[in-house]
Motif scaffolding. Sequence first.
Motif, PDB file in Angstrom:
ATOM      1  N   ALA A 161      32.572 -26.788 -13.196  1.00 59.35           N
ATOM      2  CA  ALA A 161      32.276 -25.900 -12.045  1.00 59.35           C
ATOM      3  C   ALA A 161      32.112 -24.435 -12.883  1.00 59.35           C
ATOM      4  O   ALA A 161      31.441 -23.686 -12.074  1.00 59.35           O
ATOM      5  CB  ALA A 161      33.628 -25.573 -11.276  1.00 59.35           C
ATOM      6  N   CYS A 162      32.401 -24.278 -14.164  1.00 59.56           N
ATOM      7  CA  CYS A 162      32.091 -23.068 -15.039  1.00 59.56           C
ATOM      8  C   CYS A 162      30.522 -23.090 -15.185  1.00 59.56           C
ATOM      9  O   CYS A 162      29.902 -24.107 -15.407  1.00 59.56           O
ATOM     10  CB  CYS A 162      33.111 -22.715 -16.040  1.00 59.56           C
ATOM     11  N   SER A 163      29.963 -22.046 -15.502  1.00 61.23           N
ATOM     12  CA  SER A 163      28.612 -21.788 -15.831  1.00 61.23           C
ATOM     13  C   SER A 163      28.372 -22.279 -17.310  1.00 61.23           C
ATOM     14  O   SER A 163      29.158 -22.459 -18.160  1.00 61.23           O
ATOM     15  CB  SER A 163      28.070 -20.249 -15.711  1.00 61.23           C
ATOM     16  N   GLU A 164      26.970 -22.882 -17.502  1.00 63.09           N
ATOM     17  CA  GLU A 164      26.576 -23.230 -18.795  1.00 63.09           C
ATOM     18  C   GLU A 164      26.840 -22.204 -19.864  1.00 63.09           C
ATOM     19  O   GLU A 164      27.209 -22.327 -20.804  1.00 63.09           O
ATOM     20  CB  GLU A 164      25.316 -23.442 -18.567  1.00 63.09           C
ATOM     21  N   GLN A 165      26.567 -20.852 -19.256  1.00 61.40           N
ATOM     22  CA  GLN A 165      26.472 -19.807 -20.112  1.00 61.40           C
ATOM     23  C   GLN A 165      28.153 -19.415 -20.712  1.00 61.40           C
ATOM     24  O   GLN A 165      28.421 -19.376 -21.845  1.00 61.40           O
ATOM     25  CB  GLN A 165      26.059 -18.402 -19.531  1.00 61.40           C
TER      26      GLN A 165
ATOM     27  N   GLU B 232      28.679 -23.827 -32.149  1.00 62.55           N
ATOM     28  CA  GLU B 232      27.572 -23.202 -31.479  1.00 62.55           C
ATOM     29  C   GLU B 232      26.254 -23.885 -31.875  1.00 62.55           C
ATOM     30  O   GLU B 232      25.340 -24.163 -31.042  1.00 62.55           O
ATOM     31  CB  GLU B 232      27.406 -21.692 -31.944  1.00 62.55           C
ATOM     32  N   GLU B 233      26.438 -24.342 -33.286  1.00 63.99           N
ATOM     33  CA  GLU B 233      25.244 -25.356 -33.544  1.00 63.99           C
ATOM     34  C   GLU B 233      24.877 -26.564 -32.812  1.00 63.99           C
ATOM     35  O   GLU B 233      23.936 -27.017 -32.751  1.00 63.99           O
ATOM     36  CB  GLU B 233      25.300 -25.672 -34.971  1.00 63.99           C
ATOM     37  N   LEU B 234      25.974 -26.901 -31.868  1.00 66.79           N
ATOM     38  CA  LEU B 234      25.842 -28.036 -31.190  1.00 66.79           C
ATOM     39  C   LEU B 234      25.373 -27.798 -29.857  1.00 66.79           C
ATOM     40  O   LEU B 234      25.125 -28.734 -28.899  1.00 66.79           O
ATOM     41  CB  LEU B 234      27.417 -28.856 -31.195  1.00 66.79           C
ATOM     42  N   CYS B 235      25.142 -26.660 -29.481  1.00 66.56           N
ATOM     43  CA  CYS B 235      25.069 -26.173 -28.016  1.00 66.56           C
ATOM     44  C   CYS B 235      23.569 -26.624 -27.489  1.00 66.56           C
ATOM     45  O   CYS B 235      23.606 -27.036 -26.455  1.00 66.56           O
ATOM     46  CB  CYS B 235      24.848 -24.592 -28.089  1.00 66.56           C
ATOM     47  N   GLU B 236      22.736 -26.793 -28.274  1.00 65.20           N
ATOM     48  CA  GLU B 236      21.274 -27.167 -27.777  1.00 65.20           C
ATOM     49  C   GLU B 236      21.287 -28.647 -27.590  1.00 65.20           C
ATOM     50  O   GLU B 236      20.462 -29.200 -26.638  1.00 65.20           O
ATOM     51  CB  GLU B 236      20.127 -27.043 -28.573  1.00 65.20           C
ATOM     52  N   GLN B 237      22.294 -29.273 -28.311  1.00 67.58           N
ATOM     53  CA  GLN B 237      22.293 -30.746 -28.289  1.00 67.58           C
ATOM     54  C   GLN B 237      22.985 -31.157 -27.102  1.00 67.58           C
ATOM     55  O   GLN B 237      22.604 -32.001 -26.130  1.00 67.58           O
ATOM     56  CB  GLN B 237      22.478 -31.500 -29.429  1.00 67.58           C
ATOM     57  N   ILE B 238      24.100 -30.593 -26.837  1.00 68.96           N
ATOM     58  CA  ILE B 238      25.231 -30.967 -25.937  1.00 68.96           C
ATOM     59  C   ILE B 238      24.985 -30.329 -24.624  1.00 68.96           C
ATOM     60  O   ILE B 238      25.446 -31.223 -23.741  1.00 68.96           O
ATOM     61  CB  ILE B 238      26.697 -30.846 -26.401  1.00 68.96           C
ATOM     62  N   LEU B 239      24.649 -29.210 -24.256  1.00 72.54           N
ATOM     63  CA  LEU B 239      24.983 -28.557 -23.292  1.00 72.54           C
ATOM     64  C   LEU B 239      23.941 -28.936 -22.079  1.00 72.54           C
ATOM     65  O   LEU B 239      24.404 -29.326 -20.995  1.00 72.54           O
ATOM     66  CB  LEU B 239      24.352 -26.982 -23.299  1.00 72.54           C
ATOM     67  N   PRO B 240      22.841 -29.571 -22.478  1.00 73.51           N
ATOM     68  CA  PRO B 240      21.795 -30.248 -21.618  1.00 73.51           C
ATOM     69  C   PRO B 240      22.517 -31.666 -21.334  1.00 73.51           C
ATOM     70  O   PRO B 240      22.432 -31.836 -19.983  1.00 73.51           O
ATOM     71  CB  PRO B 240      20.688 -30.570 -22.159  1.00 73.51           C
ATOM     72  N   ILE B 241      23.073 -32.064 -22.013  1.00 70.58           N
ATOM     73  CA  ILE B 241      23.746 -33.316 -21.613  1.00 70.58           C
ATOM     74  C   ILE B 241      25.063 -33.294 -20.537  1.00 70.58           C
ATOM     75  O   ILE B 241      25.170 -34.062 -19.653  1.00 70.58           O
ATOM     76  CB  ILE B 241      24.409 -34.034 -22.839  1.00 70.58           C
ATOM     77  N   ILE B 242      25.709 -32.217 -20.862  1.00 74.53           N
ATOM     78  CA  ILE B 242      26.647 -31.850 -19.820  1.00 74.53           C
ATOM     79  C   ILE B 242      26.327 -31.282 -18.505  1.00 74.53           C
ATOM     80  O   ILE B 242      26.670 -31.587 -17.415  1.00 74.53           O
ATOM     81  CB  ILE B 242      27.513 -30.777 -20.786  1.00 74.53           C
ATOM     82  N   PHE B 243      25.312 -30.469 -18.555  1.00 82.19           N
ATOM     83  CA  PHE B 243      24.906 -29.841 -17.398  1.00 82.19           C
ATOM     84  C   PHE B 243      23.721 -30.219 -16.727  1.00 82.19           C
ATOM     85  O   PHE B 243      23.686 -29.732 -15.303  1.00 82.19           O
ATOM     86  CB  PHE B 243      24.897 -28.078 -17.823  1.00 82.19           C
ATOM     87  N   ASN B 244      22.784 -30.760 -17.118  1.00 74.60           N
ATOM     88  CA  ASN B 244      21.415 -31.148 -16.427  1.00 74.60           C
ATOM     89  C   ASN B 244      22.031 -32.561 -15.776  1.00 74.60           C
ATOM     90  O   ASN B 244      22.171 -33.572 -16.268  1.00 74.60           O
ATOM     91  CB  ASN B 244      20.350 -31.422 -17.610  1.00 74.60           C
ATOM     92  N   PRO B 245      21.869 -32.570 -14.440  1.00 78.22           N
ATOM     93  CA  PRO B 245      22.225 -33.770 -13.695  1.00 78.22           C
ATOM     94  C   PRO B 245      21.161 -34.879 -13.773  1.00 78.22           C
ATOM     95  O   PRO B 245      21.308 -35.953 -13.448  1.00 78.22           O
ATOM     96  CB  PRO B 245      22.243 -33.232 -12.245  1.00 78.22           C
ATOM     97  N   GLN B 246      19.863 -34.498 -14.216  1.00 75.29           N
ATOM     98  CA  GLN B 246      18.834 -35.327 -14.468  1.00 75.29           C
ATOM     99  C   GLN B 246      18.609 -36.143 -15.880  1.00 75.29           C
ATOM    100  O   GLN B 246      18.248 -37.178 -15.935  1.00 75.29           O
ATOM    101  CB  GLN B 246      17.363 -34.868 -14.307  1.00 75.29           C
ATOM    102  N   ILE B 247      19.686 -35.648 -16.770  1.00 77.32           N
ATOM    103  CA  ILE B 247      19.698 -36.566 -17.941  1.00 77.32           C
ATOM    104  C   ILE B 247      20.810 -37.337 -18.001  1.00 77.32           C
ATOM    105  O   ILE B 247      22.072 -36.952 -17.585  1.00 77.32           O
ATOM    106  CB  ILE B 247      19.912 -35.291 -19.199  1.00 77.32           C
ATOM    107  N   LEU B 248      20.423 -38.571 -18.398  1.00 73.67           N
ATOM    108  CA  LEU B 248      21.600 -39.712 -18.276  1.00 73.67           C
ATOM    109  C   LEU B 248      22.433 -39.203 -17.046  1.00 73.67           C
ATOM    110  O   LEU B 248      23.701 -39.368 -17.297  1.00 73.67           O
ATOM    111  CB  LEU B 248      22.155 -39.623 -19.609  1.00 73.67           C
TER     112      LEU B 248
END
Length: 663
Positions: A129-133, A145-161
């Motif tokens: 419920a909190c923001s991606e930012q 921080e180095e993992l953000c680009e890999q992990i955040l889309p997995i967590i927040f993008n409902p279209q990915i997996l």
Amino acid sequence: MIMFSTAALLVSCKEETQNTQDKPFTYIVDEFADLQILRYQIPDWDSLSFNNKAFLYHTSEAAKCGRDIMFDQMGKYNLKIRKIIEKIIDEYKGDTDTQDYKDFLIYAKRVFFSNGIYHHYAEDKFLPACSEQYFRSLMASAGQEELCEQILPIIFNPQILPMRRCNNTKIDMVANSAVNFYEGGLTQKEVNDFYDKMEDKTDPRPISYGLNSKLVKNADGSITEQVWKLGGLYSKSIEKIIQHLNKAKEYAETEGQKKTIDLLVKYYTTGDLRDWDAYNIQWVDDGAQIVDFTNGFIEDYDDPLGRKATWEGLANFKDLGASRRTEAISSQAQWFEDNSPVDNRFKKENVKGVSAKVINVTALGGACYPATPIGINLPNANWIRKEYGSKSVTINNITEAYDKAADESPKSILAEFAYDQNEIELCKKFGVITSNLHTDLHECLGHASGQLLPNVQGNALKEFSSALEEARADLFALYYLADPKLIEMGLLPDANAYKAEYMTYIRNGLFTQFTRIELGKKNTEAHMQNRKLIAEWAYEHGAKDNVIEKKVKEGKTYFVINNFEKLRGLFGELLAEIQRIKSEGDYKAGKNLIEKYAIDIDPTLHKEVLERYAELNLKPYKGFVNPDIVPVEKNGKIVDYKIVYVEDYLAQMMEYGKKYSFE
């Protein structure tokens, strides 16, 4: 398995079980999202011998050591995400009283509960419920921080997996599932072709092909299995499991129990599925002990193709008093088989080795934690069941915890969705008795009944096998709940008692279970599909006789059984058909049943049940924290083990992350 009463002693979080206090034991420890976290008691712990306690301590530890395996199996990124979350909780120094941080904690607790980022029942990915930012800032604060680009889309993008286990038979279920059983862009056809070529269709004792491995498509297009074993995948966790199993062996009750552990350790070492079968045969034969355990890659519910098994562990001991009920049932296994309404071709002429008992668990692990079944029947291999039998258990202290937690809640599903006071009173009077008996019959005899025809493979029903098998076992239980034999055996107190379970089952299968599913979503979980299939089929096939009637009272929908005898007959008809489907390996007929009755939910009814349920302020899903088994030392030597009841769900999750993470 089946997914879903010992007066409570007051036990302080840090005190031994025999010490009483001034307030009663409370079962509910946390609530968030659609989840309620309970705790369970371990009755009669102090009556166990030291060796029994030591055996249970080490098998309980073994049940916790595979936690990383379950997380990894449920999705490629789950374990990495869990460790990021744990690091944030440990190291974040900012304001923890903001709504953003509270929303992050709810997400964290959901991830811990579901063994990953997918809903444990609905299968779809849930989002913070909190923001991606804000999540990015938390990761940065914990040095991630180095993992953000890999992990955040997995967590927040409902279209990915988006789905853990795809159950849409009209698309490629392997390619569209996030479970980590397949890798390298495999398709459903490639997986089926791989195992079809491997299987020996003439083998009367086939291994469970693919049960303990990941299937991988390599860069050159070749397909290979990566086996879960010592020296293979999950080796670090398996090494710890083996260590505790070997320690438990020192306190085993019999030579047979020691042999059981030796065979399981051998299987974990070789990864050979023939060794798995040898272990299961010995485990079935090894049924007279007080203490027992399950541990391994066992159930295939989470694989879209019903082949790969998730890891689970459970330690337990026999409830001697309550087991008289299941022992009475199992002693009459041949009578139940002979009098079943199925075709004689599909009945076992000689039912072998059906043993049953009621148990109290001391630890839940892997696929049994935090959400757990209330009954188990193993092993799953049909030929082992036929030739050697099976062991069935009903978990007493878990069902008791559910009952007691319901008493702590001010409102109930029964009061809201039962049609009238007569229905409420009947269910209150007999509901616990008939529910437990339904579980006993389902596990003890339902799963153990029937046989495959020669040359029919156990996985012939493929992706539909789990839901159909659960339906078969449920129908067996429902059919016999209304049989006078149960009154004759002293298992039911009244000829009308079974009606409580019939009412509850139909109400749940047609209506109330869908409080667990978001509006517009389909019904995908095997046990829920089973219940919907049975209830919908009975409703449709009994329509001409008005066996089950849909009634509307004061704008609310109810389902009322008008003819219990005819409903029992319908259960018998469907049992006969599903047993035929399984015995003959009739994939097409099984597929048709599931697709017609088990998946699609009436949107109008779904909306109504969600709105009515929301007014009750209840949580549709429940899971557990484990009690701690703590060694008691004297002069540097362990002299006893005591039980400490945990009161903090998040604290246990964080502790397990530190203590039982090896991958």
